[in-house]
Design a protein around this motif. Structure first.
Motif, PDB file in Angstrom:
ATOM      1  N   GLY A  34       0.803  -1.218   0.000  1.00  0.00           N
ATOM      2  CA  GLY A  34       0.000   0.000   0.000  1.00  0.00           C
ATOM      3  C   GLY A  34       0.836   1.269   0.000  1.00  0.00           C
ATOM      4  N   GLN A  35       0.167   2.400  -0.143  1.00  0.00           N
ATOM      5  CA  GLN A  35       0.740   3.743  -0.073  1.00  0.00           C
ATOM      6  C   GLN A  35       1.821   3.980  -1.117  1.00  0.00           C
ATOM      7  N   THR A  65      -3.891   1.105   7.986  1.00  0.00           N
ATOM      8  CA  THR A  65      -3.308   1.369   6.664  1.00  0.00           C
ATOM      9  C   THR A  65      -1.784   1.345   6.684  1.00  0.00           C
ATOM     10  N   LEU A 170      -6.394   0.700   2.092  1.00  0.00           N
ATOM     11  CA  LEU A 170      -5.845  -0.283   1.174  1.00  0.00           C
ATOM     12  C   LEU A 170      -6.908  -0.712   0.164  1.00  0.00           C
ATOM     13  N   SER A 171      -6.477  -0.995  -1.041  1.00  0.00           N
ATOM     14  CA  SER A 171      -7.403  -1.442  -2.075  1.00  0.00           C
ATOM     15  C   SER A 171      -7.830  -2.884  -1.808  1.00  0.00           C
ATOM     16  N   GLU A 174      -5.031  -5.234  -2.519  1.00  0.00           N
ATOM     17  CA  GLU A 174      -3.977  -5.204  -1.495  1.00  0.00           C
ATOM     18  C   GLU A 174      -4.394  -5.997  -0.256  1.00  0.00           C
ATOM     19  N   GLY A 211     -10.709  -1.220   3.634  1.00  0.00           N
ATOM     20  CA  GLY A 211      -9.337  -0.747   3.490  1.00  0.00           C
ATOM     21  C   GLY A 211      -8.479  -0.882   4.722  1.00  0.00           C
TER      22      GLY A 211
END
Length: 442
Positions: A34-35, A65, A170-171, A174, A211
């Motif tokens: 992520g990110q 996250t 997060l998707s 992910e 997420g």
């Protein structure tokens, strides 16, 4: 040897007590999920690490996250001593002790300290001010984590000395990656449990986690460890039973409040009744003041619908009155009725724009005298001052429109749009303005 065995046993005991999400924390940046908008190759945070120029940062975003995890990895990557404080439990005394230790460490060995402050928005102004000198001179690298908008929740002086990185939920993909990774890892995860996860169960975990990686992994762990069946067939039904209802993060005076209100109004303005209902429900479930919701709906009826549908305002006012009369939970019904009506109504902001332009003329000093023929004449002596002289009574005109000047200059503040009832007003206004301009030249 005995000491080593004891240490191994203690580590094993601690590891067993840790939740799955904690055990599965990545050990390197390459494992971090992520990110990528600021951590991907060539992005700002990655470039700061490569250049060894990591300064103080604020991590802002929702729970689960990776804020805490990334702080630990930054300490490793920058070869800094890692120290963690929680703003809820730490006071100024502990903060000063930590800073003093960082100074000593820097003086003795040149080693820097990365201080991670979780929930930094909960530090009061005095506590935040304590950090300023050492953040500014580089004695320590501050990593503050917050779920609140730092521009509202953190001192501007501290914000100005820090880079802000906004974490995104997060998707779905992910989350799925993290779940699969936990099921495959035999040392830290659930790889030794012989679990077969259905695709729709994985899809459900990814969707319902919103997420939040911790939430997805917690549900997975509960489902696996609470089932005696081996091999375990992890179905969607088991996933649904294992998910705890997520508490809604909502501060009635903070960022979430204003963001949700903005989303509600913009959904109404954008003519999306489904989105408007969702944001209304989100705010109701979070305990939003229903009077605030009713006020915003009344405002939207005039601001965004206006004369395109003159019924919008009376309906919104009726919903506001019904809200006061019946209260929760029933007031959700008139509020929902008003929200859906406004969202589906034709839109016009012509009245909003018009009053804005007129007020701007007034505040910027373009003050117009009241034309003599419009001035008050209902007092003794008004006639001697020519007050009201030449005024034409509109009802005496055949079409109810007197051809006279009501402002003293040419202005068109109200420009109706060609939507809904306002389209009819626009045609009518053409006739009215043409008639008004027939007035004799003075």
């Amino acid at each position: 040897m005995s000491k080593s065995l004891f240490e191994e046993a203690e580590t094993a005991h601690r590891r067993r007590a840790e939740p799955l999400a904690s055990r599965m924390r990545p050990n390197t940046l390459d494992e971090f999920v992520g990110q990528q908008h600021f951590l991907g190759e060539g992005k700002l945070l990655r470039r700061l690490l490569k250049a060894d120029r990591l300064g103080s940062v604020i991590f802002y975003g929702p729970p689960g996250t990776g804020k805490t995890t990334l702080a630990r990895l930054l300490a490793t990557e920058s070869r800094s001593h890692y120290h963690q404080l929680n703003a809820v439990a730490s006071g100024v005394k502990e903060l000063r002790e930590t800073i003093e230790q960082a100074r000593d460490r820097l003086a003795a060995s040149g080693g820097r300290t990365l201080l991670f402050v979780d929930e930094i928005h909960r530090f009061n102004r005095a506590q935040q001010d304590v950090l300023l000198p050492d953040v500014e001179d580089g004695t320590l690298v501050l990593v503050g984590a917050t779920t609140q908008n730092p521009f509202f929740a953190i001192n501007s002086a501290l914000v100005s000395r820090s880079r802000i990185f906004q974490f995104q939920p997060l998707s779905s993909d992910e989350i799925k990656l993290l779940v699969r990774r936990a099921l495959a890892d035999r040392q830290r995860g659930l790889g030794g449990e012989d679990v077969r996860l259905d695709d729709d169960a994985l899809e459900f975990l990814a969707e319902v986690s919103d997420g939040d990686a911790r939430r997805a992994l917690a549900a997975l762990e509960v489902g696996v460890l609470s089932s005696d069946e081996r091999p375990l067939h992890f179905t969607r039904a088991l996933a649904e039973e294992s998910v705890q209802r997520k508490a809604i993060e909502y501060d009635a005076t903070g960022d979430a409040h204003y963001d949700a209100a903005s989303a509600l109004i913009k959904s109404i303005r954008g003519s999306d009744p489904d989105a408007a209902l969702y944001w209304l429900a989100r705010m109701l479930e979070a305990g939003e003041d229903v009077r605030f919701l009713a006020r915003r709906i009344v405002i939207a009826a005039s601001e965004d619908i206006g004369n395109a549908d003159p019924q919008a305002l009376p309906l919104a006012v009726a919903a506001m009155q019904a809200t006061e009369f019946v209260g929760l939970p029933e007031c959700q019904l008139p509020l929902a009725q008003a929200v859906t009506y406004l969202a589906c109504a034709p839109k016009s902001n012509a009245a909003t724009v018009g009053i804005g332009e007129a007020r701007r003329d007034v505040t910027e000093g373009r003050l117009l005298p009241v034309p003599v023929h419009l001035r008050d004449q209902h007092y003794p002596g008004a006639a001697r001052l020519d007050r009201g002289e030449g005024y034409e009574y509109a009802h005496d005109a055949p079409d109810g429109i007197a051809a006279q000047d009501y402002l003293g200059v040419e202005r068109e503040y109200y420009r109706p749009v060609a939507r809904g009832f306002e389209a009819e007003l626009a045609e009518r206004l053409k006739t009215i303005r043409a008639r008004l301009r027939e007035r004799p030249v003075a």
